[in-house]
Write a protein that holds these residues in place. Structure first.
Motif, short mmCIF file in Angstrom:
data_model
loop_
_atom_site.label_atom_id
_atom_site.label_comp_id
_atom_site.label_asym_id
_atom_site.label_seq_id
_atom_site.Cartn_x
_atom_site.Cartn_y
_atom_site.Cartn_z
N PRO A 161 0.81 -1.23 0.00
CA PRO A 161 0.00 0.00 0.00
C PRO A 161 0.84 1.27 0.00
CG PRO A 161 -0.96 -1.62 1.48
CD PRO A 161 0.35 -2.19 1.03
N ALA A 162 1.94 1.28 0.74
CA ALA A 162 2.77 2.49 0.80
C ALA A 162 3.43 2.78 -0.55
CB ALA A 162 3.83 2.35 1.89
N VAL A 163 3.94 1.75 -1.20
CA VAL A 163 4.58 1.95 -2.50
C VAL A 163 3.54 2.28 -3.57
CG1 VAL A 163 6.01 0.88 -4.29
CG2 VAL A 163 6.52 0.48 -1.88
N ALA A 164 2.35 1.68 -3.47
CA ALA A 164 1.28 2.01 -4.40
C ALA A 164 0.90 3.48 -4.29
CB ALA A 164 0.06 1.12 -4.15
N ALA A 165 0.76 3.98 -3.06
CA ALA A 165 0.41 5.39 -2.86
C ALA A 165 1.49 6.30 -3.44
CB ALA A 165 0.22 5.67 -1.38
N ARG A 166 2.75 5.94 -3.24
CA ARG A 166 3.84 6.72 -3.82
C ARG A 166 3.75 6.70 -5.35
NH1 ARG A 166 9.33 3.91 -3.56
NH2 ARG A 166 8.65 3.54 -1.44
N THR A 167 3.44 5.55 -5.90
CA THR A 167 3.35 5.40 -7.35
C THR A 167 2.27 6.30 -7.95
OG1 THR A 167 4.20 3.14 -7.30
CG2 THR A 167 2.84 3.75 -9.20
N TYR A 168 1.10 6.34 -7.31
CA TYR A 168 0.03 7.19 -7.85
C TYR A 168 0.42 8.66 -7.79
CZ TYR A 168 -2.92 3.06 -7.93
OH TYR A 168 -3.43 1.82 -8.20
N GLY A 169 1.14 9.04 -6.75
CA GLY A 169 1.63 10.42 -6.67
C GLY A 169 2.62 10.73 -7.78
N LEU A 170 3.52 9.79 -8.06
CA LEU A 170 4.50 9.98 -9.13
C LEU A 170 3.83 10.06 -10.49
CD1 LEU A 170 7.19 7.46 -7.82
CD2 LEU A 170 7.49 9.94 -7.98
N LEU A 171 2.84 9.22 -10.73
CA LEU A 171 2.12 9.25 -12.01
C LEU A 171 1.33 10.54 -12.16
CD1 LEU A 171 0.93 5.53 -12.14
CD2 LEU A 171 2.60 6.60 -13.67
N ALA A 172 0.69 10.97 -11.08
CA ALA A 172 -0.08 12.22 -11.15
C ALA A 172 0.83 13.40 -11.45
CB ALA A 172 -0.83 12.45 -9.84
N ALA A 173 2.07 13.36 -10.97
CA ALA A 173 3.00 14.46 -11.20
C ALA A 173 3.33 14.62 -12.69
CB ALA A 173 4.29 14.24 -10.41
N LEU A 174 3.17 13.55 -13.47
CA LEU A 174 3.45 13.64 -14.91
C LEU A 174 2.46 14.53 -15.64
CD1 LEU A 174 4.23 9.89 -15.72
CD2 LEU A 174 5.80 11.68 -14.96
N THR A 175 1.31 14.77 -15.04
CA THR A 175 0.28 15.58 -15.71
C THR A 175 0.53 17.08 -15.54
OG1 THR A 175 -1.21 15.66 -13.78
CG2 THR A 175 -1.41 13.76 -15.28
N ARG A 176 1.47 17.45 -14.68
CA ARG A 176 1.70 18.86 -14.41
C ARG A 176 2.70 19.44 -15.41
NH1 ARG A 176 1.17 16.94 -8.87
NH2 ARG A 176 3.42 16.79 -8.53
N PRO A 177 2.64 20.76 -15.66
CA PRO A 177 3.60 21.40 -16.56
C PRO A 177 5.02 21.22 -16.01
CG PRO A 177 1.75 22.85 -16.12
CD PRO A 177 1.63 21.70 -15.17
N PRO A 178 6.03 21.15 -16.86
CA PRO A 178 5.94 21.39 -18.31
C PRO A 178 5.54 20.16 -19.12
CG PRO A 178 8.22 21.02 -17.69
CD PRO A 178 7.43 20.99 -16.41
N ARG A 179 5.49 18.98 -18.50
CA ARG A 179 5.20 17.77 -19.28
C ARG A 179 3.73 17.70 -19.68
NH1 ARG A 179 7.45 11.77 -17.79
NH2 ARG A 179 6.29 10.58 -19.33
N SER A 180 2.82 17.90 -18.74
CA SER A 180 1.37 17.92 -19.01
C SER A 180 0.92 16.69 -19.80
CB SER A 180 0.98 19.20 -19.75
OG SER A 180 1.28 20.34 -18.97
N ALA A 181 1.35 15.51 -19.37
CA ALA A 181 1.03 14.28 -20.07
C ALA A 181 -0.42 13.88 -19.84
CB ALA A 181 1.95 13.16 -19.61
N ALA A 182 -0.95 13.11 -20.77
CA ALA A 182 -2.21 12.39 -20.56
C ALA A 182 -1.84 11.04 -19.96
CB ALA A 182 -2.94 12.20 -21.88
N VAL A 183 -2.22 10.80 -18.71
CA VAL A 183 -1.92 9.56 -18.01
C VAL A 183 -3.20 8.74 -17.91
CG1 VAL A 183 -1.13 8.54 -15.83
CG2 VAL A 183 -0.04 10.62 -16.72
N VAL A 184 -3.16 7.53 -18.42
CA VAL A 184 -4.35 6.67 -18.48
C VAL A 184 -4.03 5.37 -17.75
CG1 VAL A 184 -6.11 5.66 -19.95
CG2 VAL A 184 -4.84 7.68 -20.74
N LEU A 185 -4.82 5.06 -16.72
CA LEU A 185 -4.61 3.88 -15.89
C LEU A 185 -5.78 2.93 -16.03
CD1 LEU A 185 -3.55 5.77 -12.61
CD2 LEU A 185 -2.12 5.19 -14.60
N ALA A 186 -5.52 1.65 -16.07
CA ALA A 186 -6.57 0.64 -16.03
C ALA A 186 -6.59 0.04 -14.63
CB ALA A 186 -6.32 -0.44 -17.07
#
Length: 220
Positions: A161-186
């Protein structure tokens, strides 16, 4: 929000079985979008259709206004799409260090900052790692690539659970400028830790069953 990539009336067949039934998905830049559903709902197939690893029987994939339906998966990767599947996502016969260097040459330190658990495993062949360790190694590709579209099938598979929570935070950070990625999770359910305003599409038997924004409490 600007649409980065979309499925338009997408149909995918595996032999006589139709896995997607004219599915429409619009996936914005700078946003986390979660495809929700049980096994067999079509969420993994939708990611594969976007990535180009399964062909469409009908419909289109539109990326930044261009029809890329016939563009092969390796060309989509060159254009800035990163797909992390749920299985066979690492090179099993290569070491962890070799996997990291292939994914992001010269950025091994950044990978280990995201997942320090990998530091003691650098000399190990990736095929000898646990499921969670392999998942962390695979996810470094998404975190360190410059991709504008990041597709991840079940990011937390095998993670604590702790590593999963860290992972979602890292993935969400990809959506912020300057990268502004579209992140799609299944995912099978809405994960905790995604920013409010993330999108959720619920799939059922290859069709869209519902859509909405994820609230601060984690519900769409």
């Amino acid at each position: 929000m600007t649409a980065e990539i979309a499925l338009r009336r997408a149909r995918v067949r595996y032999g006589p079985l139709e896995a997607l039934h004219g599915l429409d998905l619009v996936l914005p830049a700078g946003t986390v979008t979660v495809l929700l559903g049980r096994n067999g709902s079509g969420r993994t197939t939708a990611l594969r259709a976007l990535a180009g690893t399964v062909p469409l029987a009908a419909g289109r994939v539109v990326w930044r206004g261009a029809d890329v339906t016939r563009l092969p998966a390796h060309e989509r990767a060159r254009r800035g799409l990163c797909f992390v599947p749920d299985l066979r996502a690492v090179y099993a016969t290569l070491t962890v260090a070799e996997n990291l260097d292939l994914a992001a040459p010269g950025r091994r330190d950044a990978a280990l900052a995201a997942y320090p658990e990998l530091a003691r495993l650098l000399a190990r062949p990736a095929g000898t790692l646990s499921g969670g360790e392999r998942r962390m190694l695979a996810l470094t590709r998404a975190l360190l690539s410059p991709a504008r579209v990041v597709l991840v099938d079940e990011p937390s598979l095998g993670l604590s659970p702790a590593v999963a929570a860290r992972t979602y935070g890292l993935l969400a950070a990809l959506t912020r400028p300057p990268r502004s990625a579209a992140v799609v999770l299944a995912e099978q359910r809405v994960p905790h830790g995604l920013p409010p305003g993330s999108l959720a599409y619920r799939l059922s038997r290859g069709s869209l069953a519902g859509a909405g924004e994820i609230t601060a409490g984690g519900a769409p």
